[in-house]
Design an enzyme around this catalytic site. Structure first.
Site, PDB file in Angstrom:
ATOM      1  N   GLU A   1      29.038  11.156  -2.644  1.00 28.63           N
ATOM      2  CA  GLU A   1      28.203  10.178  -1.939  1.00 28.63           C
ATOM      3  C   GLU A   1      27.050  10.894  -1.246  1.00 28.63           C
ATOM      4  OE1 GLU A   1      30.830   8.044   0.687  1.00 28.63           O
ATOM      5  OE2 GLU A   1      31.952   7.138  -0.955  1.00 28.63           O
TER       6      GLU A   1
ATOM      7  N   HIS B   1      29.648   2.550   0.376  1.00 29.50           N
ATOM      8  CA  HIS B   1      30.568   2.939   1.449  1.00 29.50           C
ATOM      9  C   HIS B   1      30.201   2.241   2.768  1.00 29.50           C
ATOM     10  CE1 HIS B   1      33.484   6.364   2.745  1.00 29.50           C
ATOM     11  NE2 HIS B   1      33.759   5.229   3.368  1.00 29.50           N
TER      12      HIS B   1
END
Length: 329
Positions: free
Chosen positions: A269, A288
């Site tokens: 990420e 997220h």
């Protein structure tokens, strides 16, 4: 533990903190430092080496052993959330530094995201939205109706229990596995607790992940375990991306063994440009943000601030909020 007598310095490893937390810190006359946008592990370590920091409120940036060692004044750490995979807890424990979390503060937010991803994956909502915006009237006829299906919950904490209640109301069967829960009737009426992951997977038309990332759960869902899911199953992950072997997941989505996935977390990420997951039209992706509604951010910020202030002022928070309670003794 000795209460801090000077106005403490609190370092927030993010560019901002919700007012619910900031106001608590300001009321205690704290000096508050922030990590600049785009700052990562090196910047965190640099601030801790340069400043006399008493407490860290940790967001997503890595808080390494080297960073902890660089700050002799550091007394307490609180995660803004519950996942501590970005914090070297062992290094903190060696220094006698408690690491607190904010359990339950974002559970409702994550549960709602879980349900949203489940619906979106089951009914191909993101794909149909993209088709319609592109000028194509593509009326998919292959969506999965959830009523009558079995939801498997891997992890049955506060998020899993909330998801279970809604799934039961939809008419789903719900089974779960959590090593902290004995097999049999669950704490939510209608949920059956199972004795192992391998017992859970073959029953799960929809599998939703709610476990922390640690040495035992990394790649817990590997190729072999994905193969145990029924053909055409759905996967929802609002836990941590590394719980899943991503290469195996992509293979299963391409082959059709998994019909679809809804993912709020990925192994890397931000998701790199051109990543294989982004090319699959049977995957719904979000960045997220499951626990990042304003209400959840306020609750986490307030609890994180209370955690560090409690320790610094000589009135520690609930010991159950501490992930290394041995340092409290």
């Amino acid at each position: 533990m000795t209460a801090t007598t000077h106005p403490p310095t609190v370092f927030v490893t993010a560019p901002r903190l919700a007012p619910a937390g900031l106001q608590r810190l300001q009321a205690a006359h704290c000096r508050v430092l922030y990590l600049q946008d785009g700052g990562g592990e090196a910047e965190v370590a640099a601030v801790l080496a340069r400043e006399s920091v008493d407490a860290v409120i940790s967001r997503t940036a890595t808080l390494s052993a080297a960073a902890i060692a660089a700050c002799p004044t550091l007394k307490v750490i609180s995660k803004h959330g519950v996942g501590v995979s970005n914090i070297d807890v062992a290094a903190a424990s060696q220094r006698g530094i408690p690491v607190y979390v904010t359990p339950g503060a974002n559970a409702q937010s994550v549960a709602e995201m879980t349900l949203g991803l489940m619906f979106a994956a089951a009914r191909r909502i993101a794909w149909m939205d993209a088709e319609l915006r592109a000028g194509r009237w593509s009326r998919a006829q292959d969506g999965l109706e959830l009523s009558g299906r079995t939801l498997g919950l891997l992890g049955f904490g506060q998020v899993g229990r909330r998801v279970a209640r809604v799934a039961l109301a939809l008419g789903m069967q719900v089974v779960a596995f959590d090593p902290a829960c004995a097999p049999g009737p669950g704490t939510v009426a209608g949920v059956r607790m199972l004795g192992s992951v391998d017992e859970l997977l073959p029953l799960s038309d929809v599998l939703s992940l709610h476990v922390p990332l640690n040495a035992r759960t990394r790649h817990l869902l590997d190729a072999g375990r994905i193969a145990q899911l029924p053909r055409g199953a759905l996967l929802v992950n609002t836990a941590r991306g590394e719980v899943v072997d991503e290469a195996a997941l992509i293979d299963a989505l391409r082959s059709g063994h998994l019909a679809a996935a809804g993912l709020d977390t990925m192994a890397e990420e931000p998701l790199p440009a051109g990543h294989a997951l982004a090319a699959l039209d049977n995957v719904v992706l979000t960045p997220h943000v499951g626990g990042s509604t304003p209400a959840a951010l306020a609750a986490m910020a307030g609890m994180a601030a209370a955690n560090v202030l409690g320790w610094l002022q000589g009135s520690p928070a609930d010991p159950s909020h501490c992930v290394n309670p041995e340092v409290l003794r």
